[in-house]
Design a protein around this motif. Structure first.
Motif, PDB file in Angstrom:
ATOM      1  N   ALA A 155       0.873  -1.185   0.148  1.00 29.24           N
ATOM      2  CA  ALA A 155      -0.108  -0.090  -0.339  1.00 29.24           C
ATOM      3  C   ALA A 155       0.870   1.119   0.026  1.00 29.24           C
ATOM      4  O   ALA A 155       0.713   2.296  -0.763  1.00 29.24           O
ATOM      5  N   LEU A 156       1.859   1.335   0.877  1.00 30.25           N
ATOM      6  CA  LEU A 156       2.773   2.442   0.855  1.00 30.25           C
ATOM      7  C   LEU A 156       3.620   2.617  -0.553  1.00 30.25           C
ATOM      8  O   LEU A 156       3.725   3.712  -0.825  1.00 30.25           O
ATOM      9  N   GLU A 158       2.366   1.721  -3.415  1.00 25.05           N
ATOM     10  CA  GLU A 158       1.712   2.378  -4.541  1.00 25.05           C
ATOM     11  C   GLU A 158       1.277   3.645  -4.380  1.00 25.05           C
ATOM     12  O   GLU A 158       1.341   4.251  -5.297  1.00 25.05           O
ATOM     13  N   LEU A 159       1.031   4.061  -2.995  1.00 24.12           N
ATOM     14  CA  LEU A 159       0.844   5.497  -2.674  1.00 24.12           C
ATOM     15  C   LEU A 159       1.887   6.407  -3.030  1.00 24.12           C
ATOM     16  O   LEU A 159       1.943   7.470  -3.889  1.00 24.12           O
ATOM     17  N   ARG A 162       2.106   6.915  -7.154  1.00 25.37           N
ATOM     18  CA  ARG A 162       1.190   7.803  -7.576  1.00 25.37           C
ATOM     19  C   ARG A 162       1.640   9.216  -7.802  1.00 25.37           C
ATOM     20  O   ARG A 162       2.204   9.755  -7.022  1.00 25.37           O
ATOM     21  N   VAL A 165      -3.112  11.284  -5.799  1.00 29.89           N
ATOM     22  CA  VAL A 165      -3.829  10.462  -5.257  1.00 29.89           C
ATOM     23  C   VAL A 165      -5.474  11.277  -5.215  1.00 29.89           C
ATOM     24  O   VAL A 165      -5.278  12.138  -4.086  1.00 29.89           O
ATOM     25  N   GLU A 169      -9.207   6.951  -3.338  1.00 30.23           N
ATOM     26  CA  GLU A 169      -8.029   6.411  -3.325  1.00 30.23           C
ATOM     27  C   GLU A 169      -7.601   6.176  -1.871  1.00 30.23           C
ATOM     28  O   GLU A 169      -6.881   5.183  -1.298  1.00 30.23           O
ATOM     29  N   SER A 170      -7.156   7.497  -1.181  1.00 35.76           N
ATOM     30  CA  SER A 170      -6.528   7.625   0.033  1.00 35.76           C
ATOM     31  C   SER A 170      -7.257   6.864   1.013  1.00 35.76           C
ATOM     32  O   SER A 170      -6.737   6.326   1.910  1.00 35.76           O
ATOM     33  N   TRP A 172      -8.933   3.957   0.518  1.00 35.07           N
ATOM     34  CA  TRP A 172      -8.588   2.699   0.436  1.00 35.07           C
ATOM     35  C   TRP A 172      -7.219   2.308   1.081  1.00 35.07           C
ATOM     36  O   TRP A 172      -6.712   1.232   1.665  1.00 35.07           O
ATOM     37  N   TYR A 173      -6.354   3.274   0.859  1.00 29.40           N
ATOM     38  CA  TYR A 173      -4.892   3.119   1.252  1.00 29.40           C
ATOM     39  C   TYR A 173      -5.020   3.015   2.948  1.00 29.40           C
ATOM     40  O   TYR A 173      -4.184   2.285   3.351  1.00 29.40           O
ATOM     41  N   THR A 176      -6.546  -0.163   4.050  1.00 27.06           N
ATOM     42  CA  THR A 176      -5.315  -1.322   3.817  1.00 27.06           C
ATOM     43  C   THR A 176      -4.456  -1.344   4.911  1.00 27.06           C
ATOM     44  O   THR A 176      -3.792  -2.274   5.515  1.00 27.06           O
ATOM     45  N   CYS A 177      -3.821   0.105   5.178  1.00 20.94           N
ATOM     46  CA  CYS A 177      -2.867  -0.023   6.066  1.00 20.94           C
ATOM     47  C   CYS A 177      -3.400  -0.251   7.439  1.00 20.94           C
ATOM     48  O   CYS A 177      -2.562  -0.773   8.222  1.00 20.94           O
TER      49      CYS A 177
END
Length: 189
Positions: A155-156, A158-159, A162, A165, A169-170, A172-173, A176-177
């Protein structure tokens, strides 16, 4: 990738638990499909004993983290609910965690290398390396912590990759975190 990793891990774990350890390598078999010298032997005994108490005296006997081992409390609950006091009952859960880790390894490598083939190679190495079997075939903390750490790194990464963002999307990140940190906290407080 997830489906292949899940099925492969499940089949490999069951083969190790039912054939490789008890039949081909009995000197390494601690019973219940577990390997001699691993924490899983102690976890099995603790979970079995707690599940037996739960079934005999009720859920007041359940403890989330006996001796600070949260995994034991979870496994004991599964044993008590299903009535099956064998590690094989939680093998699909371990396969699920390992499959999540495999997908995250693939995704992270692909993002960092900009090479899909590199992602496939990393995922295959993670999945097929023989010593990895101790993570998913034995009942201990490593599959859970691997999934948590892999999710967090993925996740980090992918963030970070990008350029821009979006708010959705933020969210979902962040989710996930949070899941990743909860998985890590569950087994590595």
């Amino acid at each position: 990738i997830f489906g292949v990793a899940f099925v492969y891990t499940l089949i490999a774990a069951r083969a190790i638990q039912t054939v490789i350890l008890p039949v081909l390598l009995p000197q390494l078999h601690a019973g219940h499909g577990l390997m001699v010298g691993h924490d899983s032997v102690t976890f099995q005994a603790m979970a079995d004993e707690m599940a037996t108490r739960i079934q005999a005296h009720g859920w007041g006997e359940w403890t989330f983290a006996p001796n600070l081992q949260r995994i034991v409390g979870i496994i004991a609950a599964v044993y008590a609910i299903t009535g099956v006091h064998e590690p094989a009952i939680v093998t699909p859960v371990y396969a699920l965690f390992y499959a999540v880790s495999t997908v995250c390894i693939y995704r992270t490598t692909w993002l960092l290398s900009s090479n899909e083939a590199g992602g496939w190679c990393a995922a295959a190495a993670f999945l097929l390396f023989p010593s990895a079997a101790t993570i998913y075939a034995d009942m201990h903390k490593d599959a859970v912590s691997s999934a948590g750490l892999s999710l967090l790194i993925s996740a980090l990464t992918e963030l970070e990759m990008r350029e821009r963002v979006r708010l959705r999307e933020s969210f979902w990140y962040l989710v996930t975190c949070v899941i990743a940190v909860l998985l890590l906290w569950l087994v590595r407080p």
